[in-house]
Design a protein around this motif. Structure first.
Motif, PDB file in Angstrom:
ATOM      1  N   VAL A   1       0.828  -1.205   0.000  1.00  0.00           N
ATOM      2  CA  VAL A   1       0.000   0.000   0.000  1.00  0.00           C
ATOM      3  C   VAL A   1       0.863   1.255   0.000  1.00  0.00           C
ATOM      4  CG1 VAL A   1      -1.730   1.309   1.320  1.00  0.00           C
ATOM      5  CG2 VAL A   1      -1.882  -1.187   1.179  1.00  0.00           C
ATOM      6  N   THR A   2       2.020   1.190   0.663  1.00  0.00           N
ATOM      7  CA  THR A   2       2.876   2.374   0.777  1.00  0.00           C
ATOM      8  C   THR A   2       3.562   2.731  -0.537  1.00  0.00           C
ATOM      9  OG1 THR A   2       4.705   0.964   1.562  1.00  0.00           O
ATOM     10  CG2 THR A   2       3.287   1.969   3.222  1.00  0.00           C
ATOM     11  N   ALA A   3       3.460   1.864  -1.544  1.00  0.00           N
ATOM     12  CA  ALA A   3       4.117   2.144  -2.828  1.00  0.00           C
ATOM     13  C   ALA A   3       3.123   2.124  -3.992  1.00  0.00           C
ATOM     14  CB  ALA A   3       5.232   1.132  -3.072  1.00  0.00           C
ATOM     15  N   MET A   4       1.838   2.254  -3.730  1.00  0.00           N
ATOM     16  CA  MET A   4       0.807   2.167  -4.770  1.00  0.00           C
ATOM     17  C   MET A   4       0.769   3.416  -5.638  1.00  0.00           C
ATOM     18  SD  MET A   4      -2.549   0.372  -3.051  1.00  0.00           S
ATOM     19  CE  MET A   4      -2.626  -1.400  -2.802  1.00  0.00           C
ATOM     20  N   SER A   5       0.411   3.230  -6.902  1.00  0.00           N
ATOM     21  CA  SER A   5       0.152   4.347  -7.804  1.00  0.00           C
ATOM     22  C   SER A   5      -1.180   4.991  -7.429  1.00  0.00           C
ATOM     23  CB  SER A   5       0.091   3.862  -9.249  1.00  0.00           C
ATOM     24  OG  SER A   5      -1.017   2.981  -9.424  1.00  0.00           O
ATOM     25  N   ALA A   6      -1.467   6.145  -8.016  1.00  0.00           N
ATOM     26  CA  ALA A   6      -2.715   6.852  -7.710  1.00  0.00           C
ATOM     27  C   ALA A   6      -3.927   6.010  -8.100  1.00  0.00           C
ATOM     28  CB  ALA A   6      -2.744   8.194  -8.432  1.00  0.00           C
ATOM     29  N   GLU A   7      -3.836   5.309  -9.233  1.00  0.00           N
ATOM     30  CA  GLU A   7      -4.951   4.477  -9.692  1.00  0.00           C
ATOM     31  C   GLU A   7      -5.176   3.299  -8.752  1.00  0.00           C
ATOM     32  OE1 GLU A   7      -6.254   1.813 -13.611  1.00  0.00           O
ATOM     33  OE2 GLU A   7      -4.498   3.132 -13.693  1.00  0.00           O
ATOM     34  N   ASP A   8      -4.077   2.631  -8.349  1.00  0.00           N
ATOM     35  CA  ASP A   8      -4.193   1.509  -7.424  1.00  0.00           C
ATOM     36  C   ASP A   8      -4.698   1.964  -6.059  1.00  0.00           C
ATOM     37  OD1 ASP A   8      -3.342  -0.271  -9.335  1.00  0.00           O
ATOM     38  OD2 ASP A   8      -1.239  -0.225  -8.704  1.00  0.00           O
ATOM     39  N   MET A   9      -4.264   3.153  -5.647  1.00  0.00           N
ATOM     40  CA  MET A   9      -4.706   3.676  -4.358  1.00  0.00           C
ATOM     41  C   MET A   9      -6.207   3.942  -4.359  1.00  0.00           C
ATOM     42  SD  MET A   9      -3.934   4.478  -1.273  1.00  0.00           S
ATOM     43  CE  MET A   9      -2.146   4.490  -1.284  1.00  0.00           C
ATOM     44  N   ALA A  10      -6.734   4.456  -5.456  1.00  0.00           N
ATOM     45  CA  ALA A  10      -8.178   4.703  -5.553  1.00  0.00           C
ATOM     46  C   ALA A  10      -8.949   3.391  -5.447  1.00  0.00           C
ATOM     47  CB  ALA A  10      -8.501   5.411  -6.868  1.00  0.00           C
ATOM     48  N   ASN A  11      -8.425   2.340  -6.087  1.00  0.00           N
ATOM     49  CA  ASN A  11      -9.072   1.027  -6.006  1.00  0.00           C
ATOM     50  C   ASN A  11      -8.973   0.443  -4.597  1.00  0.00           C
ATOM     51  OD1 ASN A  11     -10.334  -1.372  -7.205  1.00  0.00           O
ATOM     52  ND2 ASN A  11      -8.338  -2.341  -6.870  1.00  0.00           N
ATOM     53  N   TYR A  12      -7.825   0.662  -3.942  1.00  0.00           N
ATOM     54  CA  TYR A  12      -7.635   0.186  -2.568  1.00  0.00           C
ATOM     55  C   TYR A  12      -8.639   0.852  -1.623  1.00  0.00           C
ATOM     56  CZ  TYR A  12      -5.411  -0.140   2.061  1.00  0.00           C
ATOM     57  OH  TYR A  12      -5.167  -0.342   3.394  1.00  0.00           O
ATOM     58  N   ARG A  13      -8.807   2.157  -1.788  1.00  0.00           N
ATOM     59  CA  ARG A  13      -9.698   2.893  -0.887  1.00  0.00           C
ATOM     60  C   ARG A  13     -11.164   2.510  -1.094  1.00  0.00           C
ATOM     61  NH1 ARG A  13      -6.492   8.683  -1.289  1.00  0.00           N
ATOM     62  NH2 ARG A  13      -5.113   8.307   0.502  1.00  0.00           N
ATOM     63  N   LYS A  14     -11.479   2.005  -2.266  1.00  0.00           N
ATOM     64  CA  LYS A  14     -12.838   1.513  -2.493  1.00  0.00           C
ATOM     65  C   LYS A  14     -13.069   0.206  -1.739  1.00  0.00           C
ATOM     66  CE  LYS A  14     -13.902  -0.264  -6.497  1.00  0.00           C
ATOM     67  NZ  LYS A  14     -14.205  -0.414  -7.941  1.00  0.00           N
ATOM     68  N   GLN A  15     -12.011  -0.556  -1.545  1.00  0.00           N
ATOM     69  CA  GLN A  15     -12.138  -1.871  -0.914  1.00  0.00           C
ATOM     70  C   GLN A  15     -12.061  -1.833   0.610  1.00  0.00           C
ATOM     71  OE1 GLN A  15     -10.056  -5.204  -3.149  1.00  0.00           O
ATOM     72  NE2 GLN A  15      -9.013  -3.446  -4.040  1.00  0.00           N
ATOM     73  N   ILE A  16     -11.669  -0.687   1.153  1.00  0.00           N
ATOM     74  CA  ILE A  16     -11.623  -0.556   2.613  1.00  0.00           C
ATOM     75  C   ILE A  16     -12.498   0.614   3.032  1.00  0.00           C
ATOM     76  CG2 ILE A  16      -9.265  -1.462   2.677  1.00  0.00           C
ATOM     77  CD1 ILE A  16      -8.400   1.437   3.414  1.00  0.00           C
ATOM     78  N   GLN A  17     -13.100   0.514   4.189  1.00  0.00           N
ATOM     79  CA  GLN A  17     -13.875   1.619   4.752  1.00  0.00           C
ATOM     80  C   GLN A  17     -13.596   1.679   6.238  1.00  0.00           C
ATOM     81  OE1 GLN A  17     -15.914   4.020   3.283  1.00  0.00           O
ATOM     82  NE2 GLN A  17     -15.056   3.234   1.372  1.00  0.00           N
ATOM     83  N   MET A  18     -13.880   2.828   6.820  1.00  0.00           N
ATOM     84  CA  MET A  18     -13.538   3.044   8.224  1.00  0.00           C
ATOM     85  C   MET A  18     -14.730   3.613   8.974  1.00  0.00           C
ATOM     86  SD  MET A  18     -10.054   4.795   9.600  1.00  0.00           S
ATOM     87  CE  MET A  18      -9.584   4.717  11.333  1.00  0.00           C
TER      88      MET A  18
END
Length: 563
Positions: A376-393
């Motif tokens: 996660v600490t090395a993700m591109s902007a596109e991958d980060m957007a997809n990651y944030r869709k898969q997690i919620q807080m």
């Protein structure tokens, strides 16, 4: 017996609405004697806090006292002018509010706010006010008071902010303290310290305390008398031991039965069934359009590897002269597919900081976080957007995590719109469905956050978190603002999501009985370090670390509720 320091007689509060008069408090009566702690318990919306607000003269317009009387030390105060009420408020009657973040001014240091309050009510010099403020910070267990004195509210954890609010309430040496959920944000060790402090103050200074809470353990350990409220009315009054061990009213019996058991793990949380208000959650209702998450490649959805977080404590032009506070120090753990992993520890131990780093709300200063094998600490902007869709807080403080200018429908719909998950014509229906599932009516969609109680606001936050159908849910004290009945509903929903849909969770809580019921494994944090990780049953039965054993020993134990 001594005369009561505060008497409430047949108090009724009414609020004019378009549909007529709404009465959130109806014919409420009870007394507070010097040195007495009276617990007031009931579900969200029962009228507990509204009664306290009426006592201190803080009813929001257009709410008003319609009938009844409030007497303070033999003087009637409900009919005083606003100027006369201001002279009493804070000086004779002080209040500890439920939400510490909204009680503190973010533009002033903690010390400035304490000194201002002390000088306003006690008319002492700035030097003496500072000495009193430092003594109060020490008394409510704020570490290193001299350093903390010059810091701002945002530099404190939720539990530490609550302790500052308690110190503010003590500044004027009042006759009555209205404590509205004073231990909501506190872990078991600090909760025990604060409750011991309240009991000590009541005994030494003979201050009368109204303790509004949904925590039956707090009621049992702290209060001498208890008032049970339901739908604005008092349904039971009496000595705490008698009410908890042999309740007479059906609602009180139902409320007590919903308390999580610390000694044994149950498959589901019992719910309050009085008045036909029990909610039966059917997983298929929410799962109708829910896609079961994919399994991770390694079986470990989240892997935390040696993460570290430091915060700047003292700034300087030269880097060598800057000082840092290490909030998280080389923490490592993993969370398996479909697992609920718990994090426990005292306030300030780093639990929420870990959660915020996993949620990318804080940058990682060292180490790595892997999600389904991806760094996660090395993700591109596109991958980060997809990651944030898969997690919620789900955040600890529901008031500060909801936009006060947006209606609830827009708040819950925002992640659906942002991630383009549904066609526009289907969003409203999905929002209404989510609100139904967390125990709110569809009418809530057209209201603003300030129109809800603390527990109701937390349910809105949970509905928003579930909107994207996440693979991973970070729950940072998700039930800290909820009464036992709503807590049972929400936790049962989370259990169903985890069991039937394979939802993976990081569950942070200071409520150890809830942790035992919810979590498969538990990690214990102390001063930024992870000192122990075990499966839940082993941890509770045979903790390896002395610190863990101490936390378990401080857990409120209701012998009469655990049989």
């Amino acid at each position: 017996m001594t005369e009561p320091v505060l008497s409430i007689r047949n108090l009724t509060v009414e609020i004019p609405t378009r549909h007529g008069l709404f009465k959130p408090v109806k014919n409420v009566s009870y007394d507070i004697h010097p040195g007495e702690i009276r617990g007031v318990v009931g579900e969200s919306g029962a009228g507990k806090s509204m009664t306290g607000n009426a006592v201190i003269g803080l009813l929001d317009d257009p709410a008003r006292v319609a009938s009844g009387e409030i007497w303070l030390k033999g003087r009637r105060i409900d009919n005083l002018s606003p100027e006369e009420q201001r002279a009493i408020r804070g000086r004779e009657i002080s209040m500890i509010f439920q939400d510490p973040l909204t009680s503190l001014n973010p533009l002033f240091t903690i010390g400035e706010q304490l000194v201002e309050t002390i000088q306003l009510h006690l008319k002492v010099s700035a030097t003496e006010a500072r000495e009193r403020a430092l003594a109060l910070l020490d008394r409510v267990s704020i570490p290193d008071p001299k350093t903390r004195f010059d810091q701002y509210p945002h530099q404190f954890s939720g539990g530490m902010r609550q302790r500052v609010v308690i110190a503010l309430a003590l500044c004027s040496e009042p006759s009555v303290i209205v404590a509205d959920e004073p231990t909501t944000a506190l872990d078991v060790s600090i909760q025990a310290q604060v409750l011991d402090l309240i009991k000590e103050l009541a005994s030494e200074t003979q201050v009368g305390v109204i303790l509004v809470t949904h925590d039956m353990g707090v009621i049992a350990d702290t209060t001498e008398q208890v008032t049970v409220m339901y739908s604005g009315e008092v349904v039971e009054n009496g000595p705490t031991d008698k009410v908890l061990s042999a309740p007479e009213h059906e609602y009180t019996k139902s409320l007590i039965s919903a308390v999580p058991r610390p000694q044994v793990k149950l498959h589901r949380f019992p719910q309050v069934s009085y008045g036909g208000r029990e909610t039966t959650f059917k997983i298929e209702d929410l799962a109708r359009n829910w896609h079961k998450p994919e399994l991770s490649k390694s079986g470990k959805l989240v892997e935390v590897k040696g993460i570290t977080k430091k915060f700047l404590e003292k700034s300087a032009i030269l880097p060598s002269r800057r000082t840092y506070f290490t909030a998280v120090d080389d923490v490592s753990f993993d969370i398996k597919d479909g697992e609920v992993f718990g994090l426990v520890g005292e306030s300030g131990s780093g639990k929420s900081t870990v959660a915020r780093m996993i949620g990318t709300l804080l940058p990682v200063d060292g180490g790595q976080i892997h999600f389904d094998g991806e760094d996660v600490t090395a993700m591109s902007a596109e991958d980060m957007a997809n990651y944030r869709k898969q997690i919620q807080m789900i955040f600890q403080d529901p008031f500060s995590s909801l936009n006060p200018r947006m209606k609830v429908e827009s708040i819950v719909a925002e992640p659906l719109i942002h991630h383009k998950l549904l066609p526009p014509d289907q969003i409203s229906g999905r929002v209404h469905e989510l609100l139904d599932r967390v125990g709110l009516t569809r009418a809530a969609a057209n209201k603003y956050p300030h129109e809800f109680s603390g527990g109701q606001r937390q349910r809105i936050s949970i509905a928003r978190a579930l909107a994207t159908q996440p693979r991973f849910l970070i729950c940072d004290e998700p039930t800290s603002a909820l009464d036992v009945s709503i807590q049972a509903q929400i936790l049962n929903i989370l259990k169903d999501l985890q069991e039937h849909l394979g939802l993976t969770m990081l569950f942070i809580s200071h409520d150890l009985p809830v942790v035992r019921q919810m979590c498969d494994r538990v990690g214990v944090m102390k001063q930024g370090q992870l000192i122990e990780v075990q499966d839940t049953e082993t941890l509770f039965a045979n903790p390896k670390q002395d610190y863990t054993a101490q936390l378990l020993d401080l857990m409120p134990r209701l012998a009469q509720l655990s049989s």
